[in-house]
Design a protein around this motif. Sequence first.
Motif, PDB file in Angstrom:
ATOM      1  N   CYS A  43      49.940  40.538  52.523  1.00  0.00           N
ATOM      2  CA  CYS A  43      50.705  39.458  51.893  1.00  0.00           C
ATOM      3  C   CYS A  43      51.351  38.561  52.946  1.00  0.00           C
ATOM      4  O   CYS A  43      51.404  37.336  52.788  1.00  0.00           O
ATOM      5  CB  CYS A  43      51.779  40.017  50.959  1.00  0.00           C
ATOM      6  SG  CYS A  43      51.103  40.856  49.516  1.00  0.00           S
ATOM      7  N   VAL A  79      47.562  40.189  36.940  1.00  0.00           N
ATOM      8  CA  VAL A  79      47.558  40.432  38.382  1.00  0.00           C
ATOM      9  C   VAL A  79      47.586  41.938  38.588  1.00  0.00           C
ATOM     10  O   VAL A  79      48.490  42.621  38.123  1.00  0.00           O
ATOM     11  CB  VAL A  79      48.770  39.746  39.056  1.00  0.00           C
ATOM     12  CG1 VAL A  79      48.867  40.136  40.523  1.00  0.00           C
ATOM     13  CG2 VAL A  79      48.673  38.234  38.889  1.00  0.00           C
ATOM     14  N   ARG A  80      46.588  42.472  39.272  1.00  0.00           N
ATOM     15  CA  ARG A  80      46.457  43.913  39.453  1.00  0.00           C
ATOM     16  C   ARG A  80      46.773  44.373  40.879  1.00  0.00           C
ATOM     17  O   ARG A  80      47.074  45.530  41.099  1.00  0.00           O
ATOM     18  CB  ARG A  80      45.038  44.371  39.105  1.00  0.00           C
ATOM     19  CG  ARG A  80      44.592  43.983  37.718  1.00  0.00           C
ATOM     20  CD  ARG A  80      45.219  44.894  36.678  1.00  0.00           C
ATOM     21  NE  ARG A  80      44.658  44.600  35.369  1.00  0.00           N
ATOM     22  CZ  ARG A  80      45.376  44.211  34.334  1.00  0.00           C
ATOM     23  NH1 ARG A  80      46.673  44.050  34.445  1.00  0.00           N
ATOM     24  NH2 ARG A  80      44.803  43.965  33.181  1.00  0.00           N
ATOM     25  N   LYS A  81      46.615  43.473  41.858  1.00  0.00           N
ATOM     26  CA  LYS A  81      46.805  43.817  43.265  1.00  0.00           C
ATOM     27  C   LYS A  81      47.523  42.669  43.964  1.00  0.00           C
ATOM     28  O   LYS A  81      47.442  41.526  43.530  1.00  0.00           O
ATOM     29  CB  LYS A  81      45.463  44.041  43.968  1.00  0.00           C
ATOM     30  CG  LYS A  81      44.669  45.207  43.449  1.00  0.00           C
ATOM     31  CD  LYS A  81      43.361  45.338  44.202  1.00  0.00           C
ATOM     32  CE  LYS A  81      42.553  46.500  43.665  1.00  0.00           C
ATOM     33  NZ  LYS A  81      41.299  46.668  44.377  1.00  0.00           N
ATOM     34  N   THR A  82      48.168  43.015  45.074  1.00  0.00           N
ATOM     35  CA  THR A  82      48.728  41.973  45.924  1.00  0.00           C
ATOM     36  C   THR A  82      48.042  42.054  47.287  1.00  0.00           C
ATOM     37  O   THR A  82      47.688  43.150  47.719  1.00  0.00           O
ATOM     38  CB  THR A  82      50.254  42.135  46.097  1.00  0.00           C
ATOM     39  OG1 THR A  82      50.540  43.408  46.647  1.00  0.00           O
ATOM     40  CG2 THR A  82      50.977  41.932  44.788  1.00  0.00           C
ATOM     41  N   THR A  84      47.458  38.401  45.396  1.00  0.00           N
ATOM     42  CA  THR A  84      46.579  37.663  44.490  1.00  0.00           C
ATOM     43  C   THR A  84      46.967  36.206  44.621  1.00  0.00           C
ATOM     44  O   THR A  84      48.151  35.871  44.617  1.00  0.00           O
ATOM     45  CB  THR A  84      46.737  38.133  43.035  1.00  0.00           C
ATOM     46  OG1 THR A  84      46.204  39.452  42.906  1.00  0.00           O
ATOM     47  CG2 THR A  84      45.997  37.212  42.067  1.00  0.00           C
ATOM     48  N   ARG A  97      40.779  32.011  41.328  1.00  0.00           N
ATOM     49  CA  ARG A  97      41.607  33.218  41.462  1.00  0.00           C
ATOM     50  C   ARG A  97      41.000  34.050  42.583  1.00  0.00           C
ATOM     51  O   ARG A  97      39.775  34.199  42.648  1.00  0.00           O
ATOM     52  CB  ARG A  97      41.575  33.969  40.142  1.00  0.00           C
ATOM     53  CG  ARG A  97      42.338  35.247  40.115  1.00  0.00           C
ATOM     54  CD  ARG A  97      42.150  35.908  38.747  1.00  0.00           C
ATOM     55  NE  ARG A  97      43.048  37.000  38.614  1.00  0.00           N
ATOM     56  CZ  ARG A  97      44.178  36.987  37.911  1.00  0.00           C
ATOM     57  NH1 ARG A  97      44.513  35.906  37.241  1.00  0.00           N
ATOM     58  NH2 ARG A  97      44.941  38.031  37.859  1.00  0.00           N
ATOM     59  N   VAL A  99      41.650  37.711  45.168  1.00  0.00           N
ATOM     60  CA  VAL A  99      42.378  38.941  45.432  1.00  0.00           C
ATOM     61  C   VAL A  99      42.101  39.336  46.875  1.00  0.00           C
ATOM     62  O   VAL A  99      40.948  39.328  47.307  1.00  0.00           O
ATOM     63  CB  VAL A  99      41.946  40.066  44.470  1.00  0.00           C
ATOM     64  CG1 VAL A  99      42.658  41.370  44.815  1.00  0.00           C
ATOM     65  CG2 VAL A  99      42.206  39.671  43.031  1.00  0.00           C
TER      66      VAL A  99
END
Length: 115
Positions: A43, A79-82, A84, A97, A99
Amino acid sequence: MRVRGGDDGKRPGGERLGPADLGADLGARATLVQFSSAFCAPCRATRRVLAEVARMVPGVAHVEIDAEARLELVRALHVRKTPTVLVLDADGRVVRRAVGQPRKADVIAALGEAV
């Protein structure tokens, strides 16, 4: 960075976000929305890449959202993961989009759809 659309991997689901959703103004041409979490090393790298692209391309804004603090938005957008990253057009529609940690070239290419 794996650029994809909606659940079928082609196009986003037509979501639209505005300043009230993001807690920030949209860019005049496009907005890069990053969902991050506190202990996510990719991130931090993503933040640098997106901020650099936003500085390079006129009318593009970068907005970072703490996923843990905005769970309602995370759930609404699946949103499932960071990290994103969502690429919004000038009207706030999600046009791409991604990921994972992006490459600068991929972000610039994804912006091509938004502007």
